[in-house]
Design a protein around this motif. Sequence first.
Motif, PDB file in Angstrom:
ATOM      1  N   ARG A 415      15.855 -22.693  -5.498  1.00  0.00           N
ATOM      2  CA  ARG A 415      14.738 -23.508  -5.035  1.00  0.00           C
ATOM      3  C   ARG A 415      13.692 -23.793  -6.103  1.00  0.00           C
ATOM      4  O   ARG A 415      12.972 -24.761  -6.054  1.00  0.00           O
ATOM      5  N   MET A 416      13.557 -22.887  -7.043  1.00  0.00           N
ATOM      6  CA  MET A 416      12.516 -23.049  -8.060  1.00  0.00           C
ATOM      7  C   MET A 416      12.925 -22.132  -9.201  1.00  0.00           C
ATOM      8  O   MET A 416      13.382 -21.019  -8.953  1.00  0.00           O
ATOM      9  N   ILE A 417      12.797 -22.603 -10.445  1.00  0.00           N
ATOM     10  CA  ILE A 417      13.236 -21.784 -11.578  1.00  0.00           C
ATOM     11  C   ILE A 417      12.108 -21.684 -12.595  1.00  0.00           C
ATOM     12  O   ILE A 417      11.488 -22.690 -12.924  1.00  0.00           O
ATOM     13  N   CYS A 418      11.839 -20.475 -13.072  1.00  0.00           N
ATOM     14  CA  CYS A 418      10.855 -20.307 -14.141  1.00  0.00           C
ATOM     15  C   CYS A 418      11.548 -19.654 -15.317  1.00  0.00           C
ATOM     16  O   CYS A 418      12.036 -18.515 -15.232  1.00  0.00           O
ATOM     17  N   TYR A 419      11.579 -20.362 -16.409  1.00  0.00           N
ATOM     18  CA  TYR A 419      12.318 -19.902 -17.576  1.00  0.00           C
ATOM     19  C   TYR A 419      11.590 -20.380 -18.813  1.00  0.00           C
ATOM     20  O   TYR A 419      11.216 -21.552 -18.892  1.00  0.00           O
ATOM     21  N   GLY A 420      11.383 -19.500 -19.753  1.00  0.00           N
ATOM     22  CA  GLY A 420      10.825 -19.944 -21.020  1.00  0.00           C
ATOM     23  C   GLY A 420       9.423 -19.444 -21.311  1.00  0.00           C
ATOM     24  O   GLY A 420       9.063 -19.253 -22.459  1.00  0.00           O
ATOM     25  N   ALA A 421       8.631 -19.210 -20.267  1.00  0.00           N
ATOM     26  CA  ALA A 421       7.255 -18.783 -20.528  1.00  0.00           C
ATOM     27  C   ALA A 421       7.239 -17.362 -21.082  1.00  0.00           C
ATOM     28  O   ALA A 421       6.440 -17.031 -21.951  1.00  0.00           O
ATOM     29  N   SER A 422       8.141 -16.524 -20.585  1.00  0.00           N
ATOM     30  CA  SER A 422       8.225 -15.169 -21.098  1.00  0.00           C
ATOM     31  C   SER A 422       9.603 -14.954 -21.692  1.00  0.00           C
ATOM     32  O   SER A 422      10.598 -15.453 -21.169  1.00  0.00           O
ATOM     33  N   ASP A 423       9.611 -14.196 -22.764  1.00  0.00           N
ATOM     34  CA  ASP A 423      10.867 -13.875 -23.406  1.00  0.00           C
ATOM     35  C   ASP A 423      11.612 -12.781 -22.646  1.00  0.00           C
ATOM     36  O   ASP A 423      12.731 -12.431 -22.961  1.00  0.00           O
ATOM     37  N   HIS A 424      10.946 -12.220 -21.665  1.00  0.00           N
ATOM     38  CA  HIS A 424      11.508 -11.051 -20.976  1.00  0.00           C
ATOM     39  C   HIS A 424      11.915 -11.305 -19.536  1.00  0.00           C
ATOM     40  O   HIS A 424      12.367 -10.406 -18.865  1.00  0.00           O
ATOM     41  N   ASN A 425      11.710 -12.501 -19.028  1.00  0.00           N
ATOM     42  CA  ASN A 425      12.182 -12.723 -17.668  1.00  0.00           C
ATOM     43  C   ASN A 425      12.569 -14.160 -17.397  1.00  0.00           C
ATOM     44  O   ASN A 425      12.102 -15.095 -18.023  1.00  0.00           O
ATOM     45  N   LEU A 426      13.493 -14.272 -16.458  1.00  0.00           N
ATOM     46  CA  LEU A 426      13.909 -15.564 -15.943  1.00  0.00           C
ATOM     47  C   LEU A 426      13.895 -15.366 -14.444  1.00  0.00           C
ATOM     48  O   LEU A 426      14.504 -14.429 -13.936  1.00  0.00           O
ATOM     49  N   CYS A 427      13.156 -16.191 -13.715  1.00  0.00           N
ATOM     50  CA  CYS A 427      13.159 -15.944 -12.284  1.00  0.00           C
ATOM     51  C   CYS A 427      13.289 -17.213 -11.481  1.00  0.00           C
ATOM     52  O   CYS A 427      13.022 -18.309 -11.965  1.00  0.00           O
ATOM     53  N   PHE A 428      13.738 -17.034 -10.260  1.00  0.00           N
ATOM     54  CA  PHE A 428      13.944 -18.191  -9.391  1.00  0.00           C
ATOM     55  C   PHE A 428      13.805 -17.770  -7.933  1.00  0.00           C
ATOM     56  O   PHE A 428      13.917 -16.595  -7.591  1.00  0.00           O
ATOM     57  N   LEU A 429      13.566 -18.767  -7.096  1.00  0.00           N
ATOM     58  CA  LEU A 429      13.445 -18.526  -5.664  1.00  0.00           C
ATOM     59  C   LEU A 429      14.748 -18.915  -4.994  1.00  0.00           C
ATOM     60  O   LEU A 429      15.350 -19.938  -5.344  1.00  0.00           O
ATOM     61  N   VAL A 430      15.162 -18.111  -4.034  1.00  0.00           N
ATOM     62  CA  VAL A 430      16.336 -18.449  -3.222  1.00  0.00           C
ATOM     63  C   VAL A 430      15.978 -18.232  -1.755  1.00  0.00           C
ATOM     64  O   VAL A 430      14.993 -17.557  -1.439  1.00  0.00           O
ATOM     65  N   ASP A 431      16.789 -18.802  -0.871  1.00  0.00           N
ATOM     66  CA  ASP A 431      16.535 -18.590   0.554  1.00  0.00           C
ATOM     67  C   ASP A 431      16.802 -17.127   0.891  1.00  0.00           C
ATOM     68  O   ASP A 431      17.777 -16.538   0.413  1.00  0.00           O
ATOM     69  N   ALA A 432      15.932 -16.556   1.726  1.00  0.00           N
ATOM     70  CA  ALA A 432      16.010 -15.128   2.024  1.00  0.00           C
ATOM     71  C   ALA A 432      17.410 -14.653   2.442  1.00  0.00           C
ATOM     72  O   ALA A 432      17.871 -13.617   1.955  1.00  0.00           O
ATOM     73  N   PRO A 433      18.123 -15.381   3.316  1.00  0.00           N
ATOM     74  CA  PRO A 433      19.400 -14.839   3.794  1.00  0.00           C
ATOM     75  C   PRO A 433      20.456 -14.615   2.691  1.00  0.00           C
ATOM     76  O   PRO A 433      21.328 -13.776   2.866  1.00  0.00           O
ATOM     77  N   VAL A 434      20.367 -15.326   1.575  1.00  0.00           N
ATOM     78  CA  VAL A 434      21.392 -15.138   0.532  1.00  0.00           C
ATOM     79  C   VAL A 434      20.885 -14.290  -0.642  1.00  0.00           C
ATOM     80  O   VAL A 434      21.624 -14.044  -1.596  1.00  0.00           O
ATOM     81  N   SER A 435      19.627 -13.830  -0.559  1.00  0.00           N
ATOM     82  CA  SER A 435      19.028 -13.204  -1.742  1.00  0.00           C
ATOM     83  C   SER A 435      19.809 -11.983  -2.237  1.00  0.00           C
ATOM     84  O   SER A 435      19.990 -11.790  -3.436  1.00  0.00           O
ATOM     85  N   LYS A 436      20.292 -11.165  -1.287  1.00  0.00           N
ATOM     86  CA  LYS A 436      21.020  -9.960  -1.714  1.00  0.00           C
ATOM     87  C   LYS A 436      22.343 -10.328  -2.369  1.00  0.00           C
ATOM     88  O   LYS A 436      22.774  -9.686  -3.334  1.00  0.00           O
ATOM     89  N   ASN A 437      22.990 -11.363  -1.848  1.00  0.00           N
ATOM     90  CA  ASN A 437      24.251 -11.807  -2.470  1.00  0.00           C
ATOM     91  C   ASN A 437      24.007 -12.280  -3.890  1.00  0.00           C
ATOM     92  O   ASN A 437      24.840 -12.066  -4.779  1.00  0.00           O
ATOM     93  N   VAL A 438      22.880 -12.928  -4.114  1.00  0.00           N
ATOM     94  CA  VAL A 438      22.548 -13.406  -5.460  1.00  0.00           C
ATOM     95  C   VAL A 438      22.422 -12.212  -6.411  1.00  0.00           C
ATOM     96  O   VAL A 438      22.981 -12.205  -7.511  1.00  0.00           O
ATOM     97  N   ILE A 439      21.709 -11.188  -5.956  1.00  0.00           N
ATOM     98  CA  ILE A 439      21.542  -9.982  -6.783  1.00  0.00           C
ATOM     99  C   ILE A 439      22.910  -9.346  -7.058  1.00  0.00           C
ATOM    100  O   ILE A 439      23.237  -8.989  -8.195  1.00  0.00           O
ATOM    101  N   GLN A 440      23.721  -9.217  -6.013  1.00  0.00           N
ATOM    102  CA  GLN A 440      25.039  -8.578  -6.179  1.00  0.00           C
ATOM    103  C   GLN A 440      25.892  -9.332  -7.194  1.00  0.00           C
ATOM    104  O   GLN A 440      26.510  -8.747  -8.073  1.00  0.00           O
ATOM    105  N   LYS A 441      25.893 -10.657  -7.066  1.00  0.00           N
ATOM    106  CA  LYS A 441      26.730 -11.478  -7.956  1.00  0.00           C
ATOM    107  C   LYS A 441      26.241 -11.362  -9.404  1.00  0.00           C
ATOM    108  O   LYS A 441      27.031 -11.173 -10.333  1.00  0.00           O
ATOM    109  N   LEU A 442      24.937 -11.445  -9.599  1.00  0.00           N
ATOM    110  CA  LEU A 442      24.395 -11.333 -10.958  1.00  0.00           C
ATOM    111  C   LEU A 442      24.678  -9.949 -11.543  1.00  0.00           C
ATOM    112  O   LEU A 442      25.038  -9.812 -12.711  1.00  0.00           O
TER     113      LEU A 442
END
Length: 448
Positions: A415-442
């Motif tokens: 839904r939203m991606i933040c990349y580049g401002a920090s050298d130490h993180n890349l973050c994004f928003l996902v819909d709550a129901p799939v969030s755990k699957n996203v973590i597992q896959k990564l």
Amino acid sequence: MSAFNVAKFGGTSVANFEAMSRCSAIIENNPHTKLVVSSACSGVTNLLVELANGVQESEQRALILKQLADIHHAIIDQLADPTQVEKEVHTILDSVASAAEAASFQSSKKLTDHLVACGELMSTHILAQLMRERGVNAVRFDIRDVLRTDDHYGRAEPQLDEIKRLAKATLVPLCQQNVVITQGFIGSDEQGNTTTLGRGGSDYSAALIAEAVEASGLEIWTDVPGIYTTDPRIAPKAAPIPEISFSEASEMANFGAKILHPSTLVPAIRHGIPVFVGSSKEPEKGGTWIRQEVENSPQFRALALRCNQTMVTLRSAKMFHAYGFLAKVFEVLAKYKISVDLITTSEISVSLTLDKTDTAGGAPELPQEARAELEELATVEVEHNLCLVALIGNQMETKGYAKQVFSTLGDFNLRMICYGASDHNLCFLVDAPVSKNVIQKLHEDLFE
Ligand code: ASP
Ligand code: MG
């Protein structure tokens, strides 16, 4: 200066007599530990928040008060000499009862802080007595005499110079002869009213106090043996991290790894105090050291998940090639003391997520008045039920990095991606129901 260690124990670490005894053993094992910061006993702050929000039925209030009394009595009853502590705890419970009644008529942030502070005030009476009975020269200290804050109840701002001055005058001398047991989470404003630093604020207290007394180390004892590559309850192959840098750990704390209150590392970084995180239940398992310099800086360090996100999207054609638009938006947000987490912009729209660390809890809301003012600038859309996934690591700008991450996520809607401002993180928003699957896959693709 010689080694001066500050140890902080979380709610589960002081949940009952056995748990408190383990804390004492940890303190006894390190002769450099002079100052101990304790949370309320597990579950107590939640009950106090419930009362502070206003419980109308007096029977219901009595039931909660009984639960509070039971939690503390279960520990007090196992002390060899409970008389004095019992008196102190009863006095506090009486004040909880009258404040809870007042809150049932009219609750306020000020009253909430007065009420929720009682958890730490009680736990420290008990812990100090338990330690004295084990032969430790322990004294209890009321941190409200040192931890000066502003009067932003529920999320007070510490006043660093004042805290330092007061700590030097009273706390430091006391630590020379004794092991001092004090409260996390709470402070007081200039008028002497009780304030709190926000839920989970004891870690932050401990770091502020460690800075003020110029401690050489800070130990955060909790119920997990250190920081893991992600929450093992989500990805069972998550692995412990023995050592992590301040920058990586700050990103993790900011982005929802619940292990540390997000502000905790700020004082530690300012003063260069190494922080240890471990489990008071299994101290032999070791934990994680957080320091300025570390030996390994892997590209993929950890994954954090924070749910209950509120995304606000502002769209306006006026933004096209205009200047000052974002300044106006942030002026409104600042006026209502709304803290923003993530932000992305396009030519005619800006999306941001709201931060929430207030003591009262719940998903962050955009206040109605703020919304009305923003609507004068743009159309405003508010969305809930989103989770923030943060990938923490090093040298994220390296070629191929983004491809590796995003090809893993091909099946998910980002839904939203933040990349580049920090050298130490890349973050994004996902819909709550799939969030755990996203973590597992990564985790599977990048860490296992
Ligand atoms: N007792 C407070 C809470 O539960 C502060 C803390 O434990 O850090 O939020
Ligand atoms: Mg905590």
